[in-house]
Enzyme design. Structure first.
Site, PDB file in Angstrom:
ATOM      1  N   HIS A  74       0.694  -1.158   0.006  1.00 44.46           N
ATOM      2  CA  HIS A  74       0.163  -0.091  -0.096  1.00 44.46           C
ATOM      3  C   HIS A  74       0.833   1.481  -0.112  1.00 44.46           C
ATOM      4  CE1 HIS A  74       1.120   1.015   4.164  1.00 44.46           C
ATOM      5  NE2 HIS A  74       0.770  -0.488   4.115  1.00 44.46           N
ATOM      6  N   ARG A 125      -5.945   0.627   3.948  1.00 38.93           N
ATOM      7  CA  ARG A 125      -4.741   1.315   3.141  1.00 38.93           C
ATOM      8  C   ARG A 125      -4.621   0.651   1.868  1.00 38.93           C
ATOM      9  NH1 ARG A 125      -3.256  -0.586   8.118  1.00 38.93           N
ATOM     10  NH2 ARG A 125      -1.125  -1.890   8.349  1.00 38.93           N
ATOM     11  N   HIS A 138       0.756  -5.662   2.482  1.00 39.68           N
ATOM     12  CA  HIS A 138       1.408  -4.874   3.467  1.00 39.68           C
ATOM     13  C   HIS A 138       2.836  -5.519   3.542  1.00 39.68           C
ATOM     14  CE1 HIS A 138      -2.298  -3.443   5.039  1.00 39.68           C
ATOM     15  NE2 HIS A 138      -2.867  -4.612   4.540  1.00 39.68           N
TER      16      HIS A 138
HETATM   17  O1  LIG Z   1       3.964  -0.632  11.214  1.00 35.10           O
HETATM   18  C1  LIG Z   1       3.784  -1.421  10.628  1.00 35.10           C
HETATM   19  O2  LIG Z   1       2.756  -2.255  10.722  1.00 35.10           O
HETATM   20  C2  LIG Z   1       4.943  -1.997   9.681  1.00 35.10           C
HETATM   21  C3  LIG Z   1       4.711  -1.586   8.297  1.00 35.10           C
HETATM   22  O3  LIG Z   1       4.457  -0.032   8.214  1.00 35.10           O
HETATM   23  O4  LIG Z   1       6.166  -1.432  10.030  1.00 35.10           O
HETATM   24  P1  LIG Z   1       7.594  -2.363  10.088  1.00 35.10           P
HETATM   25  O5  LIG Z   1       8.296  -1.754   8.964  1.00 35.10           O
HETATM   26  O6  LIG Z   1       8.333  -1.963  11.265  1.00 35.10           O
HETATM   27  O7  LIG Z   1       7.455  -3.749  10.005  1.00 35.10           O
END
Ligand SMILES: O=C(O)[C@@H](CO)OP(=O)(O)O
Length: 346
Positions: free
Chosen positions: A101, A150, A274
């Site tokens: 996203h 998102r 994600h």
């Molecule tokens: O905060 C989160 O959910 C993830 C993605 O944004 O963070 P990270 O990069 O620390 O895995």
């Protein structure tokens, strides 16, 4: 910044990561059916591994939009006749687009987000539109997104740029009534639609007690190394949250059970999800080890392209430039598709 930044030690692996998938399983077909009340669109999602999941996952068969397959050689053909379907089987090449996203409001604030459902920022909206431009010539028959806004915003905004101009339609299977009330009554309209399947299994990893905390402040408090371990290691979960391994158990299982069969039947698929759910899927596609995945970072809103052929996934690149040209290593079939699209839409 490139979409997938790999440690140099891993970089060489990428172009050769092929693997055998469970190709010979029996898969449900997508078909357009006329029924007395309206037109149903059977996306043929299996329920075999869905037992025990708590929401939004059963009986996708009675949904309403069109997942008409897009032939790589005839981008504006409709799939309803047998010869097209026959060609589709023979061609057995399908595009798989993965896109994280665009920037969310909590990415902007540097907060751990996980399963908290926050929308895109203006920059995130722009990134999603840009992502759409980069894939505008790649066929898309079905879209899978997480259940988080998102990812859904990103998929929808990206599709506003697609040259085929099909309409992405979110499938609502939460109740019989939701299914019944969202039927479509025109086959033509169905053919011009793309079903969007939302699945919680593609959600971001659950970040436990880090959700809502500032990443920098958390590193200051617990130490950089510890926080890096929580964020990027394979099997160490953040406090009361999911490790990447736990996230992979649901995301990769969903990919194998629900998405691979669609690719096997020749459908071109986009997944909007994600950072960590996609890291786990890429780990599977590229056969990365638990050490290698530590260095895998995904940028927001940058699509990646894989080709699924004869049971294998081949990475075809990820755009580093502003357009798709010269960025994706097109297959011959994709190039033909692109050429046909140019001829027919100009
Ligand atoms: O905060 C989160 O959910 C993830 C993605 O944004 O963070 P990270 O990069 O620390 O895995």
């Amino acid at each position: 910044m490139a979409s997938a930044v790999f440690h140099p030690a891993i970089g060489t692996l990428l172009s050769h990561h092929l693997h055998n998938s469970e190709f010979h399983r029996e898969f449900g077909n997508v078909s357009v059916k006329s029924i007395s009340k309206g037109l149903k669109f059977d996306v043929g999602l299996s329920t075999s591994r869905m037992e025990g999941y708590s929401s939004n996952k059963r009986n996708f068969s009675a949904v309403q939009a069109s997942a008409s397959q897009t032939s790589l050689v005839d981008p504006v053909s409709t799939p309803s006749n047998d010869s097209t379907n026959e060609f589709q089987k023979k061609s057995s090449e399908a595009a798989l687009i993965l896109v994280r996203h665009g920037e969310s409001l909590w990415n902007e604030k540097n907060l751990f987000t996980g399963c908290v459902d926050v929308p895109l920022t203006k920059k995130g909206v722009e990134e999603a539109i840009e992502a759409g431009k980069r894939i505008s010539n790649i066929p898309v028959d079905m879209i899978f997104t997480s259940s988080l806004i998102r990812a859904q915003m990103t998929a929808m905004l990206a599709m506003t740029q697609h040259r085929r101009r099909k309409v992405p339609i979110i499938m609502h299977n939460e109740s019989e009534q939701a299914r019944a009330w969202s039927q479509i009554f025109s086959e033509d309209t169905m053919r011009q639609s793309i079903p969007v399947i939302t699945a919680w299994q593609l959600n971001e990893r659950m970040y436990g007690e880090l959700q809502g905390l500032n990443k920098q402040e958390t590193a200051d408090r617990f130490g950089k190394e510890k926080v890096h371990e929580w964020r990027r290691s394979y099997d160490i979960p953040p406090p009361n949250g999911e490790s990447l391994e736990m996230c992979a158990k649901r995301a990769v299982a969903y990919f194998k059970d629900q998405i691979e069969p669609q690719l096997c039947s020749g459908k071109h698929v986009m997944i909007a999800a994600h950072g960590n759910s996609l890291r786990s899927i890429i780990m599977y596609l590229d056969k990365l080890t638990s050490q290698e995945v530590i260095s895998l970072e995904l940028s927001t809103g940058i699509p990646m392209l894989y080709i699924f052929k004869e049971g294998r996934f081949t990475r075809r690149g990820s755009p580093a430039g502003p357009t798709e040209a010269g960025v994706y290593a097109y297959t011959r079939r994709l190039a033909q598709y692109r050429q046909k699209l140019d001829e027919m839409l100009h």
